[in-house]
Design an enzyme around this catalytic site. Structure first.
Site, PDB file in Angstrom:
ATOM      1  N   LYS A  76       0.722  -1.272   0.173  1.00 44.59           N
ATOM      2  CA  LYS A  76      -0.015  -0.076  -0.082  1.00 44.59           C
ATOM      3  C   LYS A  76       0.988   1.433   0.079  1.00 44.59           C
ATOM      4  O   LYS A  76       1.953   1.182   0.401  1.00 44.59           O
ATOM      5  CB  LYS A  76      -0.815  -0.102   1.292  1.00 44.59           C
ATOM      6  N   TYR A 123     -12.431  -1.939  -3.619  1.00 42.22           N
ATOM      7  CA  TYR A 123     -12.937  -2.071  -2.269  1.00 42.22           C
ATOM      8  C   TYR A 123     -14.418  -1.980  -2.052  1.00 42.22           C
ATOM      9  O   TYR A 123     -14.910  -1.588  -0.897  1.00 42.22           O
ATOM     10  CB  TYR A 123     -12.280  -1.089  -1.292  1.00 42.22           C
ATOM     11  N   ASN A 148      -1.897  -0.097   6.894  1.00 39.40           N
ATOM     12  CA  ASN A 148      -1.418  -1.276   7.318  1.00 39.40           C
ATOM     13  C   ASN A 148      -0.508  -1.832   6.495  1.00 39.40           C
ATOM     14  O   ASN A 148      -0.236  -3.310   6.406  1.00 39.40           O
ATOM     15  CB  ASN A 148      -2.643  -2.163   7.964  1.00 39.40           C
ATOM     16  N   HIS A 168      -2.100  -5.265   1.714  1.00 40.76           N
ATOM     17  CA  HIS A 168      -3.373  -5.935   1.400  1.00 40.76           C
ATOM     18  C   HIS A 168      -3.403  -7.432   1.269  1.00 40.76           C
ATOM     19  O   HIS A 168      -2.421  -7.894   0.395  1.00 40.76           O
ATOM     20  CB  HIS A 168      -4.210  -5.231   0.439  1.00 40.76           C
ATOM     21  N   GLU A 183      -9.696 -10.026  -7.419  1.00 39.69           N
ATOM     22  CA  GLU A 183      -8.623  -9.083  -7.198  1.00 39.69           C
ATOM     23  C   GLU A 183      -7.323  -9.140  -8.008  1.00 39.69           C
ATOM     24  O   GLU A 183      -6.848  -8.095  -8.675  1.00 39.69           O
ATOM     25  CB  GLU A 183      -8.239  -9.190  -5.840  1.00 39.69           C
TER      26      GLU A 183
HETATM   27  P1  CMP Z   1      -7.501  -4.484   3.925  1.00 43.02           P
HETATM   28  O1  CMP Z   1      -7.032  -5.737   4.315  1.00 43.02           O
HETATM   29  O2  CMP Z   1      -6.782  -3.918   2.522  1.00 43.02           O
HETATM   30  O3  CMP Z   1      -9.092  -4.239   3.909  1.00 43.02           O
HETATM   31  C1  CMP Z   1      -9.690  -3.179   3.927  1.00 43.02           C
HETATM   32  C2  CMP Z   1      -8.726  -2.110   4.505  1.00 43.02           C
HETATM   33  O4  CMP Z   1      -9.639  -1.037   5.062  1.00 43.02           O
HETATM   34  C3  CMP Z   1      -8.045  -2.465   5.526  1.00 43.02           C
HETATM   35  O5  CMP Z   1      -7.088  -3.363   5.041  1.00 43.02           O
HETATM   36  C4  CMP Z   1      -7.499  -1.154   6.066  1.00 43.02           C
HETATM   37  O6  CMP Z   1      -6.591  -0.535   5.347  1.00 43.02           O
HETATM   38  C5  CMP Z   1      -8.713  -0.252   5.841  1.00 43.02           C
HETATM   39  N1  CMP Z   1      -9.492  -0.048   7.320  1.00 43.02           N
HETATM   40  C6  CMP Z   1      -9.468   1.269   7.847  1.00 43.02           C
HETATM   41  N2  CMP Z   1     -10.220   0.963   9.154  1.00 43.02           N
HETATM   42  C7  CMP Z   1     -10.598  -0.185   9.178  1.00 43.02           C
HETATM   43  C8  CMP Z   1     -11.176  -0.810  10.192  1.00 43.02           C
HETATM   44  N3  CMP Z   1     -11.777  -0.354  11.203  1.00 43.02           N
HETATM   45  N4  CMP Z   1     -11.319  -2.283   9.894  1.00 43.02           N
HETATM   46  C9  CMP Z   1     -11.095  -2.825   8.777  1.00 43.02           C
HETATM   47  N5  CMP Z   1     -10.397  -2.125   7.947  1.00 43.02           N
HETATM   48  C10 CMP Z   1      -9.990  -0.829   7.929  1.00 43.02           C
END
Ligand code: CMP
Length: 144
Positions: free
Chosen positions: A10, A50, A113, A116, A127
């Site tokens: 990311k 998303y 984070n 993904h 995806e």
């Molecule tokens: P990802 O695994 O890419 O899937 C959805 C993304 O939304 C997640 O990682 C985070 O980058 C983002 N995100 C932000 N807030 C939340 C939350 N409270 N719960 C889950 N995903 C979140």
């Protein structure tokens, strides 16, 4: 069971100059890179990717973050790819991620984070197609 998954390094991973370290960790865990590119997502592309999270309160911020800079989608292959990759990256919230996981090591917050990973075989396939045509992917049996 499918043996493919989609990773995205990311924008925070790219900005922190962690592309190499994270890819090394992924390859050391036994994943083969089938396809990789650096892209700056458009708003439409990020929203499409998303879509399942559209109704979630964090959706708007997620789109702003995912379009804030380049990211690196990577198509990966390994036996039990989806599950093993999710173990390697750790919980979505880095505070809850296990020691040694990529998110525990590098992620700043539940949103930023680092990486993904697809959450099911069905989504992995969708995806991967979001970023790669089948011609762009390494045909692993052709060279190994
Ligand atoms: P990802 O695994 O890419 O899937 C959805 C993304 O939304 C997640 O990682 C985070 O980058 C983002 N995100 C932000 N807030 C939340 C939350 N409270 N719960 C889950 N995903 C979140």
């Amino acid at each position: 069971m499918s043996n493919r998954t989609l990773a995205i390094l990311k924008p925070d991973c790219v900005k922190k100059n962690l592309i190499g370290k994270v890819i090394t960790q992924i390859q050391d865990a036994g994943f083969t890179v089938l396809g990789m590119k650096m892209v700056k997502l458009t708003e439409d592309s990020a929203k499409g990717f998303y879509e399942v999270h559209e109704a979630r309160p964090f959706f708007k911020d997620l789109i702003v973050y995912m379009t804030s800079g380049p990211c690196v989608p990577i198509a990966l292959e390994k036996e039990n790819a989806v599950e093993d990759f999710r173990k390697l990256i750790g919980a979505t919230d880095p505070a809850k991620a296990a020691e040694g996981t990529i998110r525990k090591l590098y992620a700043a917050s539940i949103q930023e984070n680092i990486v993904h990973g697809s959450d099911s075989d069905e989504n992995a396939s969708k995806e991967i197609s979001h970023f790669f045509s089948s011609k762009e992917l390494l045909e692993i049996n052709g060279w190994k």
